[in-house]
Every structure is written in structure tokens, then in C-alpha cells.
Design an enzyme around this catalytic site. Structure first.
Site, PDB file in Angstrom:
ATOM      1  N   TYR A 134     -24.076  39.009  45.903  1.00 56.31           N
ATOM      2  CA  TYR A 134     -24.778  40.025  45.115  1.00 56.31           C
ATOM      3  C   TYR A 134     -25.647  39.369  44.048  1.00 56.31           C
ATOM      4  O   TYR A 134     -25.601  38.159  43.858  1.00 56.31           O
ATOM      5  CB  TYR A 134     -23.758  40.969  44.445  1.00 56.31           C
ATOM      6  CG  TYR A 134     -22.729  41.485  45.402  1.00 56.31           C
ATOM      7  CD1 TYR A 134     -22.992  42.599  46.189  1.00 56.31           C
ATOM      8  CD2 TYR A 134     -21.500  40.826  45.564  1.00 56.31           C
ATOM      9  CE1 TYR A 134     -22.058  43.069  47.111  1.00 56.31           C
ATOM     10  CE2 TYR A 134     -20.555  41.277  46.470  1.00 56.31           C
ATOM     11  CZ  TYR A 134     -20.839  42.400  47.248  1.00 56.31           C
ATOM     12  OH  TYR A 134     -19.916  42.839  48.142  1.00 56.31           O
ATOM     13  N   GLU A 172     -33.244  30.623  54.434  1.00 56.22           N
ATOM     14  CA  GLU A 172     -32.553  29.347  54.205  1.00 56.22           C
ATOM     15  C   GLU A 172     -33.131  28.296  55.147  1.00 56.22           C
ATOM     16  O   GLU A 172     -32.813  28.284  56.338  1.00 56.22           O
ATOM     17  CB  GLU A 172     -31.045  29.510  54.451  1.00 56.22           C
ATOM     18  CG  GLU A 172     -30.376  30.556  53.558  1.00 56.22           C
ATOM     19  CD  GLU A 172     -30.040  30.020  52.172  1.00 56.22           C
ATOM     20  OE1 GLU A 172     -30.237  28.823  51.904  1.00 56.22           O
ATOM     21  OE2 GLU A 172     -29.572  30.831  51.337  1.00 56.22           O
TER      22      GLU A 172
HETATM   23 ZN   LIG Z   1     -30.405  28.606  47.189  1.00 57.10          ZN
END
Ligand SMILES: [Zn+2]
Length: 396
Positions: free
Chosen positions: A347, A366
Site C-alpha cells: 500500500y 519492475e
Molecule cells: Zn522500488
């Protein structure tokens, strides 16, 4: 490259002469009346530099123009004082030279001063970029933002929210450079024309959200003794900062956003440290405040936050994301091979907050696999996979 207006010139002439889109010339010269140039006025031609050249025996302005793939008039325009008939060996003239190579540095660690150097270089050659600062870090560094494009779709990319993920700044800047090269050289990028992207989207880039943290990871603690003491303390006595993600006050900037922040607080460390400390309350750190203010002001259509590592793309938050998010993430996955992941128990991140407050498409991407900080030897592979995402973020 700067040129000086002659009688009868127009921006359209220059666009033809240098084979640069008229819109890019217009956008490079926001302060002049595009339809009514005055003699002696200075005009910026994007994507070119004027290089000095020493005349050799047998050279003529015409032969040099031929070699540079430019009309003779381009040589005359940039050398108003030179008379073709009196050209002599040894004399120095200027040659308009089209930039068709990358200016953003590659193959070295990417710290804050390198970022500023690259932004300045790009801005000089591509004056249609708009550069500003969105705020200051804890240590007073300006956090730059770059705007490119004129379209309705307001897309935002950011990197280095996390200090030891600085390779994301290099990836974003390399993409920006490739986008600029594609625009000014009429060369498609992955088979895609850049001009429609420029017309359809306005891309806001904050390449380094956390410059203080990046500096700590790459160049060690700040000069001031009080800060040196403090960061070593936050780092549990260690002077090895390679695993540092937070800002200089030991707050994780990607845990600073009011999107179920209390849940993140409950599961994370409760004091400053190299990672995961959420801070005393949301939006307390200046870097997070700057990002929140920018996001409100620009009213983004879509945001992409670049992190490392895992080769995954997070695209949901509490089922608040629009249906379009799934369509877009599938395209991101198709072009990169990265795996879409809707949510994990996490969160208070920037993209969480964006999805929650705007209910628009937001992604955390990512890049790469391995242990942070990812080594530069991985950069080419990371960039090859992420380039598709950088492009799809604009065309989707
Ligand atoms: Zn990061």
C-alpha cells in the site's frame, strides 16, 4: 543550432532546408511570431549543431553541403559572412551537422550530476523540451521534470523513487534520447513513427524522484557531518549504502502516499532506515509532496513508475483501477515479456494513490532481475525489454 533570419525567410523554409518537422521548429521557438519573422532575429533549429570546419584545398560550400546531405542554402544561412568565391584553405567555417547519435551517457553509474548534465545537453540540442523543477529534496537539490509533446494524452514516467534503483533513471533518459532522435531524424523506433506520439501525447518525465538517496548510494554520505552521522545510524551502523532505498531522512518515498497508508505502516519498520519506513505521516517528505503536487497540477491521464527488480508490472489497487488497465498491461507484457501482476499486499505507493484518487491507469514497472542495485552490465538487456513499454505507454 542557432541561425539568424535573412530577408524573406520563414520557419517553413528552414523546415524544408533542414528536413525537420515544422512543428518541432515552432515548439523550439515559443517566444517568436512564427508567421512573421524579422531580419536579424535568432531562430533555433532542433537536432543540429553548428560544427567548425577548416577548409581544405578543393572544398566548396556546395561540396560540403553535398557531403552533409544539405542544400547549399543551408551552408549560406549558417555562414552569412562567408563569400563562396573567396573560400581559401585554412579558413574556418561552420557546418550544420545533424545529430544522429545518443547524447545521454551510457555505461557508467548514473548519478544526479550526470542527470543534470544530460538534461542540459538534450535541452540545448532539442529546445522544444520544456524543463522545470517540481520541488526540492531534503538536502535542497532541485528535482527536474522534462515535458515533451503537445498532445491531449498526459502521460507521466518517473524513476528512482528508490535510491538503489538508479538504473531506472538511465533507462528513462535513454528512452527520451531515442525518442528525440527518432523525431528529428524521421527514423522509426521499433517500427513506430515518433511524430504521431509527439502530437497525441504530452509526456512528463521525472527521471530521478530521489536524488539525495541516489547520491548516497553512488557517491556516499553528504559532506555535512551531522548528515553523515545520521545516515550511518539509520543504516544500523553500516557505511555500506548499496541497499539503501529511502530518501536521506530514511523514509521510503514509495510508502508516503495516502492510499491505505495505515496498513503499510502496520507491517513496516517503525523507525527511519534504508528501506520500508513509511514516515510519521503520509506526504511529509518534500520529494513525495513534490510528486503529489505535480500529479494534481498536471492531471495525468496515466502514470508509469519505474522500479527494479523482478520483471513484473503491477497494475491494480483495491479494484479501483479502470477496466482499461488490464488491456494496457497486456500490451506492456506482450512487448516486454514482463509478467502482469494485479496486486500484492502493498500500500501507500505512488501508483496506488494515483489509481485510488483518479481511478485512472497507473503502473509500477519492475525492470530487470537480480539483486539491487542491478549492475550496469544488465542495462542493455533491461533497455531492450523496457523500450516497448516506454513506447506503449504513449501509443496505448
Ligand atoms: Zn522500488
Amino acid at each position: 543550432m542557432e541561425i539568424i533570419v535573412r530577408k524573406g525567410d520563414s520557419l517553413w523554409n528552414y523546415s524544408q532546408m533542414f528536413q525537420v518537422n515544422l512543428q518541432l521548429i515552432n515548439d523550439s521557438n515559443p517566444k517568436i511570431d512564427h508567421n512573421n519573422l524579422t531580419v536579424g532575429q535568432k531562430v533555433q533549429i532542433p537536432g543540429f549543431v553548428a560544427k567548425e570546419y577548416q577548409i581544405h584545398r578543393g572544398d566548396s560550400l556546395w561540396s560540403i553541403a553535398q557531403k552533409m546531405n544539405l542544400p547549399l542554402e543551408a551552408m549560406e544561412l549558417i555562414n552569412p559572412e562567408v563569400k563562396a568565391s573567396t573560400l581559401s584553405p585554412g579558413q574556418t567555417i561552420k557546418v550544420p551537422t545533424r545529430i544522429n547519435w545518443r547524447l545521454v551517457q551510457n555505461g557508467q553509474k548514473y548519478d544526479y550530476s550526470q542527470l543534470l548534465t544530460d538534461i542540459n545537453k538534450l535541452h540545448e540540442i532539442y529546445p522544444f523540451l520544456k524543463i522545470s523543477n517540481i520541488g526540492k529534496t531534503v538536502l535542497g537539490k532541485e528535482i527536474p521534470e522534462i515535458l515533451i509533446g503537445t498532445g491531449e494524452k498526459r502521460v507521466h514516467y518517473n524513476g528512482s523513487f528508490h535510491a538503489n534503483e538508479w538504473i531506472t533513471s538511465l533507462a528513462i533518459m535513454t528512452f527520451l534520447n531515442d525518442y528525440l532522435l527518432s523525431l528529428t531524424n524521421h527514423q522509426p523506433i521499433r517500427g513506430l513513427n515518433a511524430s504521431p506520439l509527439y502530437q497525441q501525447s504530452t509526456l512528463s518525465i521525472v527521471p530521478m524522484v530521489n536524488p539525495d538517496g541516489v547520491e548516497l548510494v553512488l557517491n556516499g554520505p553528504p559532506d555535512k557531518e551531522e548528515w553523515q552521522k545520521r545516515v550511518v545510524e539509520f543504516n544500523k551502523g553500516s557505511t555500506d549504502f548499496t541497499e539503501w532505498k529511502a530518501n536521506i531522512r530514511g523514509v521510503d518515498l514509495n510508502d508516503q502516499f495516502p492510499a491505505r497508508w495505515e496498513l503499510e505502516k502496520a507491517r513496516n519498520p517503525n523507525e527511519p532506515g534504508p528501506r520500508d519506513y513509511v514516515g510519521e505521516k503520509p506526504l511529509l517528505e518534500p520529494e513525495a509532496i513534490a510528486m503529489a503536487n505535480l500529479t494534481k497540477e498536471r492531471d495525468f491521464t496515466r502514470v508509469l513508475a519505474f522500479h527494479t527488480q523482478g520483471e513484473v508490472i503491477y497494475w491494480g489497487f483495491e479494484n479501483l483501477e479502470p477496466a482499461e488497465s488490464e488491456v494496457i498491461v497486456k500490451e506492456f507484457s506482450r512487448v516486454s515479456g514482463y509478467e502482469p501482476v494485479k496486486t500484492i499486499a502493498s500500500y501507500a505507493g505512488y501508483k496506488d494513490w494515483f489509481i485510488q484518487d483518479w481511478q485512472r491507469t497507473g503502473f509500477t514497472i519492475e525492470l530487470g532481475r537480480g539483486i539491487n542495485p542491478l549492475p550496469l552490465s544488465m542495462f542493455d538487456d533491461i533497455y531492450k525489454k523496457s523500450l516497448g513499454i516506454f513506447l506503449a505507454g504513449l501509443y496505448m
